[in-house]
Design a protein around this motif. Structure first.
Motif, PDB file in Angstrom:
ATOM      1  N   SER A  37     -10.600 -65.077   5.141  1.00 11.74           N
ATOM      2  CA  SER A  37     -10.060 -63.800   6.300  1.00 11.74           C
ATOM      3  C   SER A  37     -11.051 -63.280   7.266  1.00 11.74           C
ATOM      4  CB  SER A  37      -8.940 -62.700   6.258  1.00 11.74           C
ATOM      5  OG  SER A  37      -8.887 -62.351   7.410  1.00 11.74           O
TER       6      SER A  37
ATOM      7  N   TYR B  86     -11.748 -60.350   8.770  1.00 15.95           N
ATOM      8  CA  TYR B  86     -10.685 -59.110   8.642  1.00 15.95           C
ATOM      9  C   TYR B  86     -10.704 -59.000   6.848  1.00 15.95           C
ATOM     10  CZ  TYR B  86      -9.713 -59.612  12.858  1.00 15.95           C
ATOM     11  OH  TYR B  86      -9.451 -59.566  15.291  1.00 15.95           O
TER      12      TYR B  86
ATOM     13  N   GLU C 287     -13.837 -58.243   4.409  1.00 14.88           N
ATOM     14  CA  GLU C 287     -14.927 -58.131   4.052  1.00 14.88           C
ATOM     15  C   GLU C 287     -15.724 -58.846   3.100  1.00 14.88           C
ATOM     16  OE1 GLU C 287     -17.940 -55.868   5.818  1.00 14.88           O
ATOM     17  OE2 GLU C 287     -15.874 -54.432   6.597  1.00 14.88           O
TER      18      GLU C 287
ATOM     19  N   ASN D 229     -13.943 -54.518  17.321  1.00 13.13           N
ATOM     20  CA  ASN D 229     -13.103 -54.208  15.968  1.00 13.13           C
ATOM     21  C   ASN D 229     -13.240 -55.852  14.837  1.00 13.13           C
ATOM     22  OD1 ASN D 229     -12.277 -56.192  17.445  1.00 13.13           O
ATOM     23  ND2 ASN D 229     -10.462 -56.455  16.865  1.00 13.13           N
ATOM     24  N   VAL D 230     -14.817 -56.390  15.281  1.00 17.10           N
ATOM     25  CA  VAL D 230     -14.982 -57.894  13.818  1.00 17.10           C
ATOM     26  C   VAL D 230     -15.680 -57.062  13.350  1.00 17.10           C
ATOM     27  CG1 VAL D 230     -15.847 -60.051  13.886  1.00 17.10           C
ATOM     28  CG2 VAL D 230     -13.706 -60.024  15.793  1.00 17.10           C
ATOM     29  N   PRO D 231     -15.607 -57.470  12.146  1.00 17.44           N
ATOM     30  CA  PRO D 231     -16.617 -56.450  10.701  1.00 17.44           C
ATOM     31  C   PRO D 231     -17.643 -57.704  11.239  1.00 17.44           C
ATOM     32  CG  PRO D 231     -14.385 -57.090  10.256  1.00 17.44           C
ATOM     33  CD  PRO D 231     -13.693 -57.954  11.340  1.00 17.44           C
TER      34      PRO D 231
ATOM     35  N   SER E 105      -4.709 -64.911  10.380  1.00 19.24           N
ATOM     36  CA  SER E 105      -5.655 -63.875  10.971  1.00 19.24           C
ATOM     37  C   SER E 105      -6.561 -65.060  11.438  1.00 19.24           C
ATOM     38  CB  SER E 105      -6.870 -63.550   9.547  1.00 19.24           C
ATOM     39  OG  SER E 105      -7.670 -63.430   9.607  1.00 19.24           O
TER      40      SER E 105
END
Ligand code: AMP
Ligand code: MG
Length: 358
Positions: free
Chosen positions: A46, A48, A50, A110-112, A141
């Motif tokens: 995913s 989101y 990390e 918002n994307v790591p 996701s």
């Protein structure tokens, strides 16, 4: 330290919902799942989570500055991942998604950033494979997924390639048989004034130019003739697709006199044989006889009249080099047109630019 890897077989055309739900649960809990796409197998997490994305790099031994492609199952997701999306992107997405085209756009906040190795951009595609699509959907996701091989090795087109490289390193491997294209997606950067080809892939660049009615810039590194220096597509800098044994690619300016060309490839192999080396030749159905008559082992990659077949078999043949009873391999080359550009990019990199021009 190894972990327990579960392998599940699924029907690639009509995957069992329960099995895919189980795989999606692994992703949702921050695990790693190897899944099939229409290009090659992917190693997914995913975007989101990390820690999970970080594990992709660890498990593959992939340098942290080589960004990942994000996989989505629905075009609407694109607007959550990217900003300033140009009209060109929509034009391409409409034509090619789901399919083996990756576009590079400006990354949404918002994307790591680990997904893109800190770059202000993001690479996105929507894979045309029922298993991949369902997995993304059930995971709720987008899934970051590079090819499911150890960094530097040929990309996996068969489940056994994945097992060779990643067994004991991931929670789950979804086995859906051999992949369709056998080479990775075409990557186009749309963040500049002109589209730039970052990596040739399963869709010929000429086809994409026709859809855009615009020329696409093809840098030297996309042809695979040199290592990339710039940070734009860092992946191009690294050792890629390479067998452990030496591979020499024999290139010509002209392949139309095929028999003449094959005789030149044969001459290269003969020279190496004089040095007491056991030489294998990556050949085509049209030319293999030339080498076999002289006692050379051939690995047939396909027919010159069907570049899709050659692309489909290429990574598997590159892995066979290390298994065959040979000291090194000499490969035929192809004209850089259509899929020929993709094939030459992979071959040149696999040879670490060990190229002889005849
Ligand atoms: P792989 O997933 O192993 O097939 O490799 C992904 C390819 O996409 C690599 O060549 C990366 O360098 C390229 N890529 C991924 N994200 C980006 C990005 N944000 N900008 C440029 N290239 C990218
Ligand atoms: Mg890869």
């Amino acid at each position: 330290m190894d972990i327990q890897t579960k392998i599940v077989k699924v029907n690639p055309f009509d995957p069992d919902n329960e099995l895919i739900r189980e795989a999606a649960n692994v992703i949702r809990r921050g695990g790693l799942v190897v899944f099939p796409t229409e290009t090659v197998y992917g190693l997914g997490a995913s975007i989101y989570i990390e820690r999970a994305v970080h594990r992709i790099f660890e498990v593959k031994k992939r340098p942290l500055d080589n960004p990942l492609i994000v996989h989505i199952d629905n075009v609407d997701e694109l607007e959550k991942l990217a900003e300033d999306i140009p009209d060109k992107a929509y034009k391409l997405v409409k034509k090619y998604w789901p399919g083996p085209l990756t576009i590079v756009l400006r990354r949404a906040k918002n994307v790591p950033s680990i997904v893109s190795s800190g770059l202000p951009t993001i690479a996105v595609r929507s894979p045309a494979h029922p298993v991949a699509m369902k997995l993304i959907k059930y995971s709720e996701s987008p899934i970051a997924a590079p090819s499911a091989n150890l960094a530097g090795k040929p990309s996996p087109t068969k489940p056994e390639h994945v097992v060779e490289d990643l067994y004991g390193k991931v929670e789950l491997i979804i086995d859906a048989g051999e992949t369709l294209y056998g080479v990775e997606s075409t990557v186009i950067d749309l963040t500049g004034r002109k589209p730039v080809l970052l990596r040739p892939g399963a869709i010929p660049v000429e086809d994409i130019e026709a859809v855009l009615s615009e020329e696409i810039e093809i840098p030297e590194y996309a042809r695979g003739v040199s290592e990339g220096r710039i940070a734009l597509s860092p992946g191009i800098r690294y050792r890629h697709y390479a067998p452990d044994k030496e591979l020499i690619v024999v290139e010509s300016a002209d392949y139309s006199e095929l028999n003449n060309y094959a005789l030149k490839v044969l001459a290269v192999a003969m020279e190496l044989k004089k040095k007491k080396l056991k030489v294998g030749i990556i050949a085509t159905r049209e030319t293999k006889k030339v080498y076999e008559e002289k006692g050379f082992i051939t690995l047939v990659v396909g027919s010159r009249s069907n570049l899709y077949e050659i692309a489909h078999n290429l990574f598997s043949v590159l892995r066979e080099i290390d298994k065959a009873d040979i000291d090194l391999a000499v490969s035929e080359a192809f004209e850089e047109k259509g899929l020929g550009l993709t094939i030459m990019n992979r071959l040149r990199k696999a040879s670490r630019f060990n190229i002889i021009k005849v």
